[in-house]
Design a protein around this motif. Structure first.
Motif, PDB file in Angstrom:
ATOM      1  N   GLY A   1       0.823  -1.208   0.000  1.00 47.97           N
ATOM      2  CA  GLY A   1       0.000   0.000   0.000  1.00 47.97           C
ATOM      3  C   GLY A   1       0.856   1.256   0.000  1.00 47.97           C
ATOM      4  O   GLY A   1       1.925   1.305  -0.611  1.00 47.97           O
ATOM      5  N   ASP A   2       0.407   2.281   0.722  1.00 49.80           N
ATOM      6  CA  ASP A   2       1.117   3.554   0.742  1.00 49.80           C
ATOM      7  C   ASP A   2       2.198   3.618   1.811  1.00 49.80           C
ATOM      8  O   ASP A   2       2.976   4.573   1.851  1.00 49.80           O
ATOM      9  CB  ASP A   2       0.125   4.710   0.976  1.00 49.80           C
ATOM     10  N   GLU A   3       2.237   2.633   2.698  1.00 49.91           N
ATOM     11  CA  GLU A   3       3.185   2.679   3.808  1.00 49.91           C
ATOM     12  C   GLU A   3       4.604   2.437   3.314  1.00 49.91           C
ATOM     13  O   GLU A   3       4.854   1.564   2.480  1.00 49.91           O
ATOM     14  CB  GLU A   3       2.816   1.621   4.849  1.00 49.91           C
ATOM     15  N   GLU A   4       5.555   3.219   3.839  1.00 58.60           N
ATOM     16  CA  GLU A   4       6.959   3.057   3.478  1.00 58.60           C
ATOM     17  C   GLU A   4       7.570   1.970   4.365  1.00 58.60           C
ATOM     18  O   GLU A   4       7.773   2.159   5.557  1.00 58.60           O
ATOM     19  CB  GLU A   4       7.722   4.374   3.640  1.00 58.60           C
ATOM     20  N   ILE A   5       7.855   0.824   3.763  1.00 60.03           N
ATOM     21  CA  ILE A   5       8.425  -0.315   4.484  1.00 60.03           C
ATOM     22  C   ILE A   5       9.645  -0.787   3.707  1.00 60.03           C
ATOM     23  O   ILE A   5       9.612  -0.889   2.481  1.00 60.03           O
ATOM     24  CB  ILE A   5       7.411  -1.468   4.595  1.00 60.03           C
ATOM     25  N   GLU A   6      10.732  -1.077   4.442  1.00 60.52           N
ATOM     26  CA  GLU A   6      11.942  -1.563   3.790  1.00 60.52           C
ATOM     27  C   GLU A   6      11.634  -2.875   3.070  1.00 60.52           C
ATOM     28  O   GLU A   6      11.067  -3.805   3.644  1.00 60.52           O
ATOM     29  CB  GLU A   6      13.031  -1.761   4.854  1.00 60.52           C
ATOM     30  N   ARG A   7      11.986  -2.940   1.788  1.00 60.69           N
ATOM     31  CA  ARG A   7      11.555  -4.037   0.926  1.00 60.69           C
ATOM     32  C   ARG A   7      11.976  -5.405   1.451  1.00 60.69           C
ATOM     33  O   ARG A   7      11.180  -6.349   1.461  1.00 60.69           O
ATOM     34  CB  ARG A   7      12.128  -3.851  -0.480  1.00 60.69           C
ATOM     35  N   ARG A   8      13.214  -5.541   1.939  1.00 58.69           N
ATOM     36  CA  ARG A   8      13.691  -6.843   2.401  1.00 58.69           C
ATOM     37  C   ARG A   8      12.902  -7.313   3.624  1.00 58.69           C
ATOM     38  O   ARG A   8      12.570  -8.494   3.754  1.00 58.69           O
ATOM     39  CB  ARG A   8      15.186  -6.771   2.737  1.00 58.69           C
ATOM     40  N   GLN A   9      12.609  -6.383   4.538  1.00 57.86           N
ATOM     41  CA  GLN A   9      11.824  -6.745   5.718  1.00 57.86           C
ATOM     42  C   GLN A   9      10.427  -7.205   5.316  1.00 57.86           C
ATOM     43  O   GLN A   9       9.913  -8.205   5.833  1.00 57.86           O
ATOM     44  CB  GLN A   9      11.718  -5.552   6.660  1.00 57.86           C
ATOM     45  N   PHE A  10       9.812  -6.462   4.404  1.00 57.78           N
ATOM     46  CA  PHE A  10       8.463  -6.807   3.969  1.00 57.78           C
ATOM     47  C   PHE A  10       8.447  -8.177   3.308  1.00 57.78           C
ATOM     48  O   PHE A  10       7.590  -9.022   3.608  1.00 57.78           O
ATOM     49  CB  PHE A  10       7.952  -5.739   3.003  1.00 57.78           C
ATOM     50  N   GLU A  11       9.396  -8.427   2.428  1.00 58.06           N
ATOM     51  CA  GLU A  11       9.464  -9.720   1.753  1.00 58.06           C
ATOM     52  C   GLU A  11       9.695 -10.843   2.755  1.00 58.06           C
ATOM     53  O   GLU A  11       9.105 -11.923   2.654  1.00 58.06           O
ATOM     54  CB  GLU A  11      10.593  -9.709   0.713  1.00 58.06           C
ATOM     55  N   ARG A  12      10.542 -10.582   3.733  1.00 56.44           N
ATOM     56  CA  ARG A  12      10.834 -11.602   4.747  1.00 56.44           C
ATOM     57  C   ARG A  12       9.569 -12.004   5.503  1.00 56.44           C
ATOM     58  O   ARG A  12       9.288 -13.188   5.708  1.00 56.44           O
ATOM     59  CB  ARG A  12      11.888 -11.063   5.714  1.00 56.44           C
ATOM     60  N   MET A  13       8.771 -11.012   5.900  1.00 60.07           N
ATOM     61  CA  MET A  13       7.563 -11.309   6.656  1.00 60.07           C
ATOM     62  C   MET A  13       6.525 -12.045   5.797  1.00 60.07           C
ATOM     63  O   MET A  13       5.832 -12.945   6.275  1.00 60.07           O
ATOM     64  CB  MET A  13       6.965 -10.016   7.213  1.00 60.07           C
ATOM     65  N   ILE A  14       6.410 -11.658   4.534  1.00 64.73           N
ATOM     66  CA  ILE A  14       5.500 -12.365   3.622  1.00 64.73           C
ATOM     67  C   ILE A  14       5.917 -13.828   3.496  1.00 64.73           C
ATOM     68  O   ILE A  14       5.072 -14.738   3.500  1.00 64.73           O
ATOM     69  CB  ILE A  14       5.468 -11.677   2.242  1.00 64.73           C
ATOM     70  N   LYS A  15       7.219 -14.083   3.405  1.00 61.32           N
ATOM     71  CA  LYS A  15       7.708 -15.458   3.304  1.00 61.32           C
ATOM     72  C   LYS A  15       7.339 -16.271   4.538  1.00 61.32           C
ATOM     73  O   LYS A  15       6.949 -17.444   4.431  1.00 61.32           O
ATOM     74  CB  LYS A  15       9.229 -15.459   3.095  1.00 61.32           C
ATOM     75  N   VAL A  16       7.433 -15.654   5.714  1.00 60.02           N
ATOM     76  CA  VAL A  16       7.026 -16.360   6.938  1.00 60.02           C
ATOM     77  C   VAL A  16       5.549 -16.750   6.848  1.00 60.02           C
ATOM     78  O   VAL A  16       5.176 -17.890   7.126  1.00 60.02           O
ATOM     79  CB  VAL A  16       7.271 -15.491   8.192  1.00 60.02           C
ATOM     80  N   GLY A  17       4.715 -15.780   6.446  1.00 55.76           N
ATOM     81  CA  GLY A  17       3.288 -16.062   6.325  1.00 55.76           C
ATOM     82  C   GLY A  17       2.995 -17.179   5.343  1.00 55.76           C
ATOM     83  O   GLY A  17       2.161 -18.059   5.603  1.00 55.76           O
ATOM     84  N   LEU A  18       3.682 -17.183   4.193  1.00 53.34           N
ATOM     85  CA  LEU A  18       3.438 -18.206   3.169  1.00 53.34           C
ATOM     86  C   LEU A  18       3.895 -19.586   3.623  1.00 53.34           C
ATOM     87  O   LEU A  18       3.279 -20.599   3.266  1.00 53.34           O
ATOM     88  CB  LEU A  18       4.130 -17.808   1.860  1.00 53.34           C
ATOM     89  N   TRP A  19       4.976 -19.648   4.406  1.00 53.40           N
ATOM     90  CA  TRP A  19       5.379 -20.951   4.960  1.00 53.40           C
ATOM     91  C   TRP A  19       4.322 -21.468   5.932  1.00 53.40           C
ATOM     92  O   TRP A  19       4.027 -22.667   5.977  1.00 53.40           O
ATOM     93  CB  TRP A  19       6.734 -20.850   5.666  1.00 53.40           C
TER      94      TRP A  19
END
Length: 776
Positions: free
Chosen positions: A720-738
């Motif tokens: 969305g519009d929130e500024e989040i460091e890309r690597r952190q965001f991707e890391r958390m998505i990966k946790v959720g998908l696992w």
């Protein structure tokens, strides 16, 4: 003579060809860990094949010609080790382990491979029928460079986790496109604030490469071939008995090593990027800082903190027992600021105040509920939230770190707390005995005071709710209330806090103290027998954890069944997460996610009776006044016996959060909770409901959208519009998908989930959540 010369030349050519063929590997060849485990280079110095890692085997390149095993390259380094029954086959497409579903490629060639060769340079090469290279290990370095190998512009080396574990560690060395050779922690952007080593060659040419000469010379060349920087001077002996390698080690420092092959020698260090081992950022984990003792790094915790894992310094520190109000809601707290001199930290302050007085900075942080630490340099006071990271002692800085620490306070006159001289039986006898030895001197007096303090805390924490306060209760079980009492406490169930499918929650006030509580009236519990209901109440009542809502009491009056919980002033996670103006910032959301995981880890692995919650959703996670999340609503929880790991039961939970095995009538394990937690985690990450039919159909189901966006590299759609460091965001998505894998065995345990959320373990790329079942 001419003919003889021609014959000798022909024989020499044939002999050379034969020698070359002996070092070649033909298509169709294979390796196994226990027999025929490697392909050697012609001299026997290097080997490609299986080597021991953990409880299994990894595939890579290592030095076979020396006694000290030295791995210089690892294939698929983040995959789990393979078993001793594995077989690695060389096909036209590369090197793969055949599996029932599809080959698992360790080496994938860019064209049809005809043969391969392990070269004496340490390079493993695949060739096509025209003797052209279609793949070589030198193009895919892991943590090591060998002489004649280059690190190309845009490429990186990643440290190993440890000397024994060659999977990806926490440091990287990047040959940047701007010409700068820079070291960073993993999962950080390529910006100067995160760098801890740089060649200072930015802007000095395009397509700069790091080159490694046979004499140990590390240097940078630009696209025209001009030397723009010597990393090492080189000029070391280059005779055949000397070997060199350059490696970014697990401690974050990259070093040039040499080894004398003619002697029974060990590796010698010729050059290091830093002699100060505390320089690498992230060597010490969150809320800890690095101190150099006898040239060795030692990680220290912030005041009021203790190590998460004593054996792993990168695991960081967390608030200790007395310092964290979130852990000790039975205590009254006052806050103080502890000073930490001469340290530097990452500055991610949310507010900076122009102040010249340290006391003003302290007061400003104490009065700010969001402030958990402040940095004061004599002119500025920078407020920060936890966690703090990249801390190290720096005697050259005037920076003072001020850490907010909670100190428990209790009134000395409270008659319910055991005092010196008390005649109460039980553990207080230890106290009386301790106090009776004061004649032996001041040391025993101090010990007695400590025992007294600990006894007071012990007694205070073993009290249960009654008459607005607490009284000593040996069983630590919830109090049983009469229905009429709860009617009075809730003013005849007047103020409704929330309603579920089988219960309604009302606000109540404990008589006398007016302390608020939440009273939950169960409306559909006919299937629950009174004995089972009471057993569950007592077991859940003895589960004490900072991230579980405390059960204070219950009512069992015929068909009337009610539960009394501590009151959570910020409502449910759903109230906060799905109300735009109340949504927490990214770091606060990640803290909430970690604390929820800690609660479920306790239920699954740490409490006396293993509990499967069975109904994880944002509505069942409540937030106290400090935004500390607490798991609630154990009405559907399943208790496992000591010898049980799974159970069979009917479908429970809430649509959209229920694990697939419920619908397949499979036995249920704690992995059902992991699935539901994964859905909640995605909701926390994206600040939206898992199912939202107000959105376009292709975006309505969050877990499907997250999987699609991850596979297609479109995670920006989720942020969305929130500024989040890309690597952190991707890391958390990966946790959720696992967590939301269809196959329960593929989901991580909650302990592994917490480690992934804390950033202390690497997260491999998850498969499509439903790929396991779509393939069969």
């Amino acid at each position: 003579m001419a003919c003889m010369a021609c014959l000798l030349l022909a024989l020499a050519f044939v002999a050379a060809e034969a020698q070359q063929m002996q070092s070649n590997i033909s298509r169709g060849s294979s390796l196994t860990p226990t027999t025929n485990s490697t392909w050697l280079s012609r001299s026997g110095l290097y080997a490609f094949g299986f080597y021991r890692q953990g409880n299994g085997f990894a595939v890579g390149i290592f030095l076979a010609g020396i006694t000290e095993e030295t791995v210089v390259w690892t294939a698929n380094r983040d995959d789990p080790p393979v078993s001793k029954n594995a077989t690695l086959r060389f096909t036209g497409d590369g090197l793969a382990l055949p599996t029932a579903e599809s080959p698992n490629y360790f080496v994938k060639s860019s064209g049809s491979a005809s043969y391969a060769s392990m070269l004496d340079s340490g390079n493993f090469v695949l060739y096509n029928s025209g003797r052209e290279i279609v793949w070589q290990s030198f193009d895919h370095p892991t943590d090591t460079l060998l002489p004649s190998q280059r690190l190309l512009s845009g490429d990186e080396l990643f440290s190993a986790k440890s000397e024994a574990d060659h999977s990806t560690g926490i440091f990287r060395l990047k040959m940047q496109n701007d010409g700068n050779l820079v070291q960073y922690p993993v999962d950080t952007p390529d910006i100067g604030v995160y760098a801890f080593y740089a060649s200072s060659t930015g802007g000095k040419g395009e397509n700069v490469t790091l080159n490694f000469g046979a004499d140990g010379h590390l240097y940078l060349l630009n696209s025209t071939g001009s030397n723009i920087r010597n990393i090492t001077d080189g000029g070391f002996p280059t005779d055949e008995g000397k070997l060199y390698l350059m490696r970014i080690d697990a401690d974050g420092i990259f070093r040039l090593y040499s080894h004398d092959l003619k002697k029974n020698a060990t590796w010698s260090i010729e050059w290091v990027s830093s002699k100060d081992k505390c320089v690498p950022k992230g060597l010490c984990g969150l809320n800890s800082y690095c101190v150099s003792i006898d040239l060795q790094p030692d990680c220290r915790c912030l005041p009021g903190f203790e190590s998460v894992n004593q054996g792993n310094q990168t695991s960081g520190c967390e608030r200790n027992f007395v310092a964290d109000a979130c852990k000790n809601r039975n205590e009254n707290f006052t806050y103080t600021m502890e000073e930490l001199q001469s340290t530097t930290w990452e500055d991610v302050s949310y507010m900076s105040l122009r102040l010249s007085d340290k006391d003003d900075c302290i007061q400003g942080c104490l009065e700010d509920g969001n402030c958990e630490a402040a940095f004061f340099d004599g002119t500025n006071c920078r407020k920060q939230r936890l966690p703090l990271r990249y801390g190290r002692r720096d005697m050259g800085t005037s920076n003072i770190a001020l850490i907010k620490v909670g100190v428990p306070t209790k009134p000395d006159t409270d008659p319910r707390i055991v005092q010196p001289g008390s005649k109460k039986k039980g553990r207080t006898d230890i106290l009386i005995i301790g106090l009776s030895f004061t004649a032996f001197g001041s040391i025993l007096s101090v010990i007695s005071v400590i025992v007294l303090w600990k006894q007071n805390v012990w007694a205070y924490k073993r009290m249960s709710a009654v008459n607005g306060d607490l009284e000593l209760n040996e069983s630590v079980a919830p109090r049983r209330y009469a229905y009429e009492e709860l009617e009075k406490m809730t003013n005849n169930f007047e103020e409704e806090l929330g309603k579920g499918a089988s219960s309604t929650v009302y606000k109540g006030l404990i008589l006398g103290s007016q302390k608020p509580v939440a009273v939950k009236r169960l409306e559909k519990v006919a299937a629950e027998g009174e004995t089972e209901f009471q057993t569950e109440i007592r077991v859940i009542g003895r589960t004490h954890h900072k991230n579980l809502v405390r059960l204070l009491g219950y009512c069992l009056d015929g068909p009337k069944k009610l539960l009394v919980y501590e009151y959570m002033s910020n409502g449910s996670l759903a109230d906060v997460l799905f109300t735009r103006e109340r949504q927490p910032f990214w770091e606060e959301r990640m803290g909430i996610a970690r604390n929820i995981a800690r609660g479920f880890l306790y239920l699954h692995e740490e409490c006396d009776t293993q509990i499967i919650h069975c109904d994880i959703k944002p509505q069942n996670i409540l937030l106290d006044e400090f935004m500390c999340p607490k798991i609630s609503d154990f009405g559907l929880a399943k208790l496992l016996k000591a010898d049980q790991t799974r159970t069979t039961t009917g479908i429970r939970g809430t649509k959209g959060y229920v694990a697939p095995e419920w619908h397949r009538k499979m036995p249920i394990t704690v992995k059902a909770d992991v699935y539901s937690f994964g859905i909640v985690l995605l909701e926390i990450i994206c600040c939206r409901r898992n199912v939202d039919w107000s959105l376009p159909e292709e975006e309505a189901i969050l877990d499907e959208l997250a999987s699609h966006c991850f596979e297609n590299g479109e995670l920006g759609k989720l942020a969305g519009d929130e500024e989040i460091e890309r690597r952190q965001f991707e890391r958390m998505i990966k946790v959720g998908l696992w967590c939301i894998q269809d196959e329960p065995t593929l989901r991580p345990s909650m302990k592994k989930v917490l480690l992934m959320l804390e950033g202390t373990v690497d997260i491999p790329t998850p498969p499509n959540p439903s790929s396991f079942f779509s393939a069969i």
